[in-house]
Write a protein that holds these residues in place. Structure first.
Motif, PDB file in Angstrom:
ATOM      1  N   GLN A 110       0.866  -1.163   0.000  1.00 53.09           N
ATOM      2  CA  GLN A 110       0.000   0.000   0.000  1.00 53.09           C
ATOM      3  C   GLN A 110       0.904   1.214   0.000  1.00 53.09           C
ATOM      4  O   GLN A 110       1.817   1.316   0.821  1.00 53.09           O
ATOM      5  CB  GLN A 110      -0.906   0.019   1.224  1.00 53.09           C
ATOM      6  CG  GLN A 110      -1.820   1.216   1.251  1.00 53.09           C
ATOM      7  CD  GLN A 110      -2.731   1.203   2.468  1.00 53.09           C
ATOM      8  OE1 GLN A 110      -2.690   0.297   3.278  1.00 53.09           O
ATOM      9  NE2 GLN A 110      -3.546   2.226   2.581  1.00 53.09           N
ATOM     10  N   MET A 111       0.695   2.133  -0.945  1.00 52.23           N
ATOM     11  CA  MET A 111       1.546   3.314  -1.017  1.00 52.23           C
ATOM     12  C   MET A 111       1.459   4.089   0.290  1.00 52.23           C
ATOM     13  O   MET A 111       0.368   4.335   0.801  1.00 52.23           O
ATOM     14  CB  MET A 111       1.131   4.215  -2.180  1.00 52.23           C
ATOM     15  CG  MET A 111       1.388   3.600  -3.514  1.00 52.23           C
ATOM     16  SD  MET A 111       3.124   3.223  -3.639  1.00 52.23           S
ATOM     17  CE  MET A 111       3.095   1.963  -4.844  1.00 52.23           C
ATOM     18  N   HIS A 112       2.600   4.445   0.840  1.00 55.02           N
ATOM     19  CA  HIS A 112       2.722   5.128   2.132  1.00 55.02           C
ATOM     20  C   HIS A 112       2.136   4.280   3.253  1.00 55.02           C
ATOM     21  O   HIS A 112       1.602   4.806   4.218  1.00 55.02           O
ATOM     22  CB  HIS A 112       2.047   6.502   2.095  1.00 55.02           C
ATOM     23  CG  HIS A 112       2.484   7.344   0.944  1.00 55.02           C
ATOM     24  ND1 HIS A 112       3.764   7.838   0.832  1.00 55.02           N
ATOM     25  CD2 HIS A 112       1.833   7.744  -0.179  1.00 55.02           C
ATOM     26  CE1 HIS A 112       3.863   8.523  -0.290  1.00 55.02           C
ATOM     27  NE2 HIS A 112       2.717   8.483  -0.926  1.00 55.02           N
ATOM     28  N   GLY A 113       2.223   2.974   3.092  1.00 57.53           N
ATOM     29  CA  GLY A 113       1.698   2.062   4.100  1.00 57.53           C
ATOM     30  C   GLY A 113       2.546   0.809   4.178  1.00 57.53           C
ATOM     31  O   GLY A 113       3.641   0.748   3.624  1.00 57.53           O
ATOM     32  N   PRO A 114       2.033  -0.205   4.852  1.00 56.11           N
ATOM     33  CA  PRO A 114       2.827  -1.414   5.069  1.00 56.11           C
ATOM     34  C   PRO A 114       2.859  -2.329   3.832  1.00 56.11           C
ATOM     35  O   PRO A 114       2.029  -2.230   2.940  1.00 56.11           O
ATOM     36  CB  PRO A 114       2.098  -2.106   6.222  1.00 56.11           C
ATOM     37  CG  PRO A 114       0.684  -1.675   6.059  1.00 56.11           C
ATOM     38  CD  PRO A 114       0.742  -0.261   5.538  1.00 56.11           C
ATOM     39  N   THR A 115       3.838  -3.215   3.853  1.00 59.85           N
ATOM     40  CA  THR A 115       3.950  -4.264   2.839  1.00 59.85           C
ATOM     41  C   THR A 115       3.334  -5.532   3.413  1.00 59.85           C
ATOM     42  O   THR A 115       3.559  -5.869   4.577  1.00 59.85           O
ATOM     43  CB  THR A 115       5.429  -4.527   2.494  1.00 59.85           C
ATOM     44  OG1 THR A 115       5.989  -3.317   1.975  1.00 59.85           O
ATOM     45  CG2 THR A 115       5.561  -5.617   1.467  1.00 59.85           C
ATOM     46  N   ALA A 116       2.567  -6.227   2.591  1.00 57.08           N
ATOM     47  CA  ALA A 116       1.934  -7.468   3.023  1.00 57.08           C
ATOM     48  C   ALA A 116       2.513  -8.633   2.224  1.00 57.08           C
ATOM     49  O   ALA A 116       2.688  -8.538   1.011  1.00 57.08           O
ATOM     50  CB  ALA A 116       0.427  -7.395   2.818  1.00 57.08           C
ATOM     51  N   ILE A 117       2.808  -9.717   2.930  1.00 54.75           N
ATOM     52  CA  ILE A 117       3.310 -10.938   2.297  1.00 54.75           C
ATOM     53  C   ILE A 117       2.423 -12.090   2.741  1.00 54.75           C
ATOM     54  O   ILE A 117       2.181 -12.268   3.945  1.00 54.75           O
ATOM     55  CB  ILE A 117       4.768 -11.222   2.708  1.00 54.75           C
ATOM     56  CG1 ILE A 117       5.676 -10.083   2.259  1.00 54.75           C
ATOM     57  CG2 ILE A 117       5.238 -12.548   2.125  1.00 54.75           C
ATOM     58  CD1 ILE A 117       7.088 -10.197   2.775  1.00 54.75           C
ATOM     59  N   GLN A 118       1.943 -12.857   1.779  1.00 51.88           N
ATOM     60  CA  GLN A 118       1.149 -14.042   2.069  1.00 51.88           C
ATOM     61  C   GLN A 118       1.741 -15.200   1.286  1.00 51.88           C
ATOM     62  O   GLN A 118       1.893 -15.108   0.069  1.00 51.88           O
ATOM     63  CB  GLN A 118      -0.305 -13.851   1.670  1.00 51.88           C
ATOM     64  CG  GLN A 118      -1.009 -12.766   2.432  1.00 51.88           C
ATOM     65  CD  GLN A 118      -2.433 -12.553   1.950  1.00 51.88           C
ATOM     66  OE1 GLN A 118      -2.782 -12.912   0.835  1.00 51.88           O
ATOM     67  NE2 GLN A 118      -3.249 -11.981   2.803  1.00 51.88           N
ATOM     68  N   ALA A 119       2.070 -16.270   1.982  1.00 50.91           N
ATOM     69  CA  ALA A 119       2.615 -17.461   1.343  1.00 50.91           C
ATOM     70  C   ALA A 119       1.844 -18.669   1.857  1.00 50.91           C
ATOM     71  O   ALA A 119       1.498 -18.744   3.047  1.00 50.91           O
ATOM     72  CB  ALA A 119       4.095 -17.607   1.650  1.00 50.91           C
TER      73      ALA A 119
END
Length: 183
Positions: free
Chosen positions: A135-144
């Motif tokens: 999310q721009m100017h927000g957190p990175t999300a990782i799903q595996a």
């Protein structure tokens, strides 16, 4: 003044008419067009649909590539999604698909942009996926996630699954192992 508008309207209508010069042969095609097979000139099929909420969805592509998108609104908010999907492998080894996507939301409560990518693998007994979005100017999300099931005997099956999720500093993971027997 009205006659000026009428004259301008007539002038635009006359200028917009199709004009074909009589000395040009219309049925003459270039040599490169005739020499190619007819299948090369067929257009790719487009899918444009509108759902009951009024969202317009487009899917356009070939067997290995696909471009998709959606435009819509909910109340005071408007959104747009766009993505590209490519099949890297689709044979007896399995299916490997990659997707890149993005979205934009306009709202009176704040706007947001998301960019992401996804890789999916599926074969006869196993499957796995990895999704990374920002999310721009927000957190990175990782799903595996990964899982598999293997037959044991005629009626038995062993299955194993594992997941990992992370949004910013929060992490979540899980696993599952099972044995199924059909009587």
């Amino acid at each position: 003044m009205q006659s000026l508008y009428i004259f301008a309207g007539i002038l635009v209508a006359v200028a917009a008419q199709e004009y074909i010069q009589p000395y040009i042969m219309v049925d003459r095609y270039p040599d490169w067009y005739i020499s190619r097979s007819q299948n090369e000139h067929l257009r790719l099929r487009r899918q444009l649909s509108v759902n009951k909420n009024g969202d317009v969805t487009l899917a356009h592509g070939s067997p290995n590539d696909k471009v998709f998108g959606t435009l819509g609104s909910r109340g005071e908010s408007a959104f747009g999604k766009l993505g590209y999907q490519h099949n890297f492998i689709n044979d007896n080894r399995g299916k490997l698909t990659g997707t890149a996507y993005g979205s934009r939301v306009l709202s009176p409560y704040g706007n947001s942009n998301h960019l992401g990518g996804r890789v999916d693998w599926a074969s006869k007994h196993t499957s796995a996926s990895l999704d990374v979005s920002k999310q721009m100017h927000g957190p990175t999300a990782i799903q595996a996630a990964a899982g598999g099931r293997w037959p044991v005997g005629r009626n038995g099956e062993i299955s194993a699954q594992g997941t990992y999720d992370r949004i910013g500093r929060m992490q979540d993971y899980g696993g599952r192992l099972g044995y199924t027997y059909r009587f």
